[in-house]
Design an enzyme around this catalytic site. Structure first.
Site, PDB file in Angstrom:
ATOM      1  N   LYS A 117       0.835  -1.212   0.000  1.00 35.66           N
ATOM      2  CA  LYS A 117       0.000   0.000   0.000  1.00 35.66           C
ATOM      3  C   LYS A 117       0.861   1.250   0.000  1.00 35.66           C
ATOM      4  O   LYS A 117       0.455   2.275  -0.554  1.00 35.66           O
ATOM      5  CB  LYS A 117      -1.001  -0.015   1.161  1.00 35.66           C
ATOM      6  N   LYS A 199      -4.424 -10.778  -6.743  1.00 34.94           N
ATOM      7  CA  LYS A 199      -5.704 -11.032  -6.065  1.00 34.94           C
ATOM      8  C   LYS A 199      -6.783 -10.049  -6.535  1.00 34.94           C
ATOM      9  O   LYS A 199      -6.481  -8.912  -6.896  1.00 34.94           O
ATOM     10  CB  LYS A 199      -5.527 -10.996  -4.536  1.00 34.94           C
ATOM     11  N   LYS A 202     -10.956  -4.874  -4.110  1.00 34.10           N
ATOM     12  CA  LYS A 202     -11.977  -3.813  -4.164  1.00 34.10           C
ATOM     13  C   LYS A 202     -11.471  -2.572  -4.864  1.00 34.10           C
ATOM     14  O   LYS A 202     -12.202  -1.870  -5.521  1.00 34.10           O
ATOM     15  CB  LYS A 202     -12.282  -3.374  -2.730  1.00 34.10           C
TER      16      LYS A 202
HETATM   17  P1  ATP Z   1      -8.785  -3.255  -0.520  1.00 32.24           P
HETATM   18  O1  ATP Z   1      -8.714  -3.584  -1.978  1.00 32.24           O
HETATM   19  O2  ATP Z   1      -9.456  -1.933  -0.205  1.00 32.24           O
HETATM   20  O3  ATP Z   1      -7.489  -3.455   0.211  1.00 32.24           O
HETATM   21  P2  ATP Z   1      -9.880  -5.852   0.003  1.00 32.24           P
HETATM   22  O4  ATP Z   1     -10.688  -6.212  -1.174  1.00 32.24           O
HETATM   23  O5  ATP Z   1      -8.560  -6.500   0.202  1.00 32.24           O
HETATM   24  O6  ATP Z   1      -9.790  -4.277   0.127  1.00 32.24           O
HETATM   25  P3  ATP Z   1     -10.626  -6.091   2.824  1.00 32.24           P
HETATM   26  O7  ATP Z   1     -11.710  -5.338   3.478  1.00 32.24           O
HETATM   27  O8  ATP Z   1      -9.239  -5.651   3.100  1.00 32.24           O
HETATM   28  O9  ATP Z   1     -10.830  -6.148   1.250  1.00 32.24           O
HETATM   29  O10 ATP Z   1     -10.785  -7.641   3.174  1.00 32.24           O
HETATM   30  C1  ATP Z   1     -11.896  -8.255   3.754  1.00 32.24           C
HETATM   31  C2  ATP Z   1     -11.720  -9.751   3.784  1.00 32.24           C
HETATM   32  O11 ATP Z   1     -11.772 -10.275   2.444  1.00 32.24           O
HETATM   33  C3  ATP Z   1     -10.379 -10.214   4.366  1.00 32.24           C
HETATM   34  O12 ATP Z   1     -10.589 -11.345   5.180  1.00 32.24           O
HETATM   35  C4  ATP Z   1      -9.583 -10.584   3.162  1.00 32.24           C
HETATM   36  O13 ATP Z   1      -8.604 -11.573   3.453  1.00 32.24           O
HETATM   37  C5  ATP Z   1     -10.642 -11.127   2.217  1.00 32.24           C
HETATM   38  N1  ATP Z   1     -10.263 -11.004   0.810  1.00 32.24           N
HETATM   39  C6  ATP Z   1      -9.993  -9.846   0.154  1.00 32.24           C
HETATM   40  N2  ATP Z   1      -9.709 -10.088  -1.150  1.00 32.24           N
HETATM   41  C7  ATP Z   1      -9.801 -11.440  -1.318  1.00 32.24           C
HETATM   42  C8  ATP Z   1      -9.621 -12.313  -2.436  1.00 32.24           C
HETATM   43  N3  ATP Z   1      -9.302 -11.848  -3.630  1.00 32.24           N
HETATM   44  N4  ATP Z   1      -9.811 -13.621  -2.267  1.00 32.24           N
HETATM   45  C9  ATP Z   1     -10.139 -14.122  -1.047  1.00 32.24           C
HETATM   46  N5  ATP Z   1     -10.321 -13.353   0.052  1.00 32.24           N
HETATM   47  C10 ATP Z   1     -10.155 -12.029  -0.066  1.00 32.24           C
END
Ligand code: ATP
Ligand code: LTN
Length: 338
Positions: A117, A199, A202
């Protein structure tokens, strides 16, 4: 939450940084309601964590309601589990300070998410970005949670929470339970549909890379049709050599319950187009009931706020006991009948 002291505590959180992706759902949120009977579950929309990246205040507020509604729509039952917004329980921040004094700078700079980040937002490497995992440790330890269901990307942070807990216990005496991260066997890391070695996230700028839980049928089908695969044309589960196809098969497995062998058989001799269509349809069908519930719940703000209020009260009451113990152990003066 029913008071059943024999059950272990589960804690997990999700940031209101945008509409949930299929990755959030499969890797985390989908599993949360499944734990409600076996454990005492505590789930939170972690709005304080979201501030590590600059947020527009009105948008953050809106997304917090949306995230809360999505958790309810996904099956979290506020009669069974505690569900609340992080900033509604100030004890997380209070514990955060104590834990921050028990973590080393080097431990924080080593975190993969901090490195990623800060590389992505070089203009805003704020203190919160560095101390993010300490607040996450406070979320978990404030309830003495033993089990933390997360996607693979968050395992390192849970590991750090363990190290902090262990350090605190060895300095001040047994206080915290050692938390353990659990991830689903399939789907702990759902990949981007456009770059299947990355991965699904969001915050991805390429809209075709992510399926959002708020996407309608057309958007879901279109994005799957455009998903990047490979050129050998065979439908086979092989994450190393065929990340795109394996990602699609993983998603199909989650929504249909079919094993990889069964999926390989089902699509034997067929093109990727057929697989993409089938995966898209399975996702559309799987998400439809959640989307219906979501829209219904989101339109009832009074209900949402009622659940938030109730959850915050329960969370505060529960974590206050643990904070009191921590304050006593570190040597803060405790006033009687405060
Ligand atoms: P950002 O992109 O803003 O960092 P994010 O999509 O990683 O957000 P978080 O709110 O940080 O989302 O994560 C919420 C949950 O979703 C966490 O337990 C994280 O491990 C899981 N998670 C996020 N992305 C994935 C993915 N691609 N596959 C499986 N689990 C995920
Ligand atoms: N850091 C997590 C969200 C999160 C969390 C938690 C997860 C904040 N506090 C406590 C489990 C337990 C993320 O998904 N980025």
């Amino acid at each position: 939450m029913e008071k059943d002291n024999a059950k272990k505590i589960v804690f997990s959180g999700i940031q209101p940084t945008g509409s949930f992706t299929l990755g959030n759902y499969i890797g985390a949120v989908r599993n949360w309601p499944l734990l409600q009977d076996e454990y005492n579950c505590i789930y939170s929309v972690v709005d304080q964590h979201a501030l590590t990246v600059r947020q527009d205040p009105a948008t953050l507020r809106k997304r917090t309601y949306e995230a809360f509604a999505m958790l309810l729509a996904s099956g979290i039952d506020p009669e069974k589990s505690m569900l609340f917004v992080q900033s509604h329980n100030p004890i997380h921040s209070q514990l955060n300070w104590i834990l921050a004094c028990n973590v080393q700078y080097g431990e924080l700079t080593r975190m993969t998410q901090f490195k990623d980040k800060s590389a992505k937002h070089p203009e805003n490497i704020n203190g919160g970005l560095l101390t993010y995992p300490v607040l996450m440790a406070a979320d978990i330890l404030a309830y003495n949670a033993a089990v933390v269901p997360v996607g693979i990307d968050q395992k390192q942070h849970v590991e750090l929470a363990r190290n902090i807990a262990q350090r605190f216990n060895s300095v001040y005496g047994e206080t915290f339970v050692m938390p353990e991260a659990i991830s689903p066997k399939v789907g702990a890391k759902i990949m981007s549909l456009q770059e299947p070695t990355k991965k699904m996230s969001k915050s991805d700028e390429n809209l075709n890379a992510t399926i959002l839980l708020s996407d309608d049928k057309d958007a879901i089908m279109r994005k799957f049709k455009r998903a990047v695969t490979d050129s050998d044309g065979e439908i086979r589960y092989d994450v190393e050599n065929k990340p795109g196809v394996s990602n699609l098969m993983g998603i199909y497995n989650v929504f249909t319950g079919k094993s990889f062998e069964e999926i390989e058989k089902e699509f034997q001799g067929q093109g990727y187009g057929v697989l993409k269509e089938a995966v898209g349809q399975a996702v559309v069908d799987g998400l439809a009931p959640i989307q219906g519930e979501y829209n219904r719940i989101l339109s009832d703000k009074a209900y949402l706020e009622g659940v938030m209020k109730d959850g915050a009260m329960k969370a505060q009451r529960y974590s206050q006991r643990i904070l009191d113990k921590v304050y006593r152990k570190v040597g803060f003066v405790q006033l009687k009948n405060k």
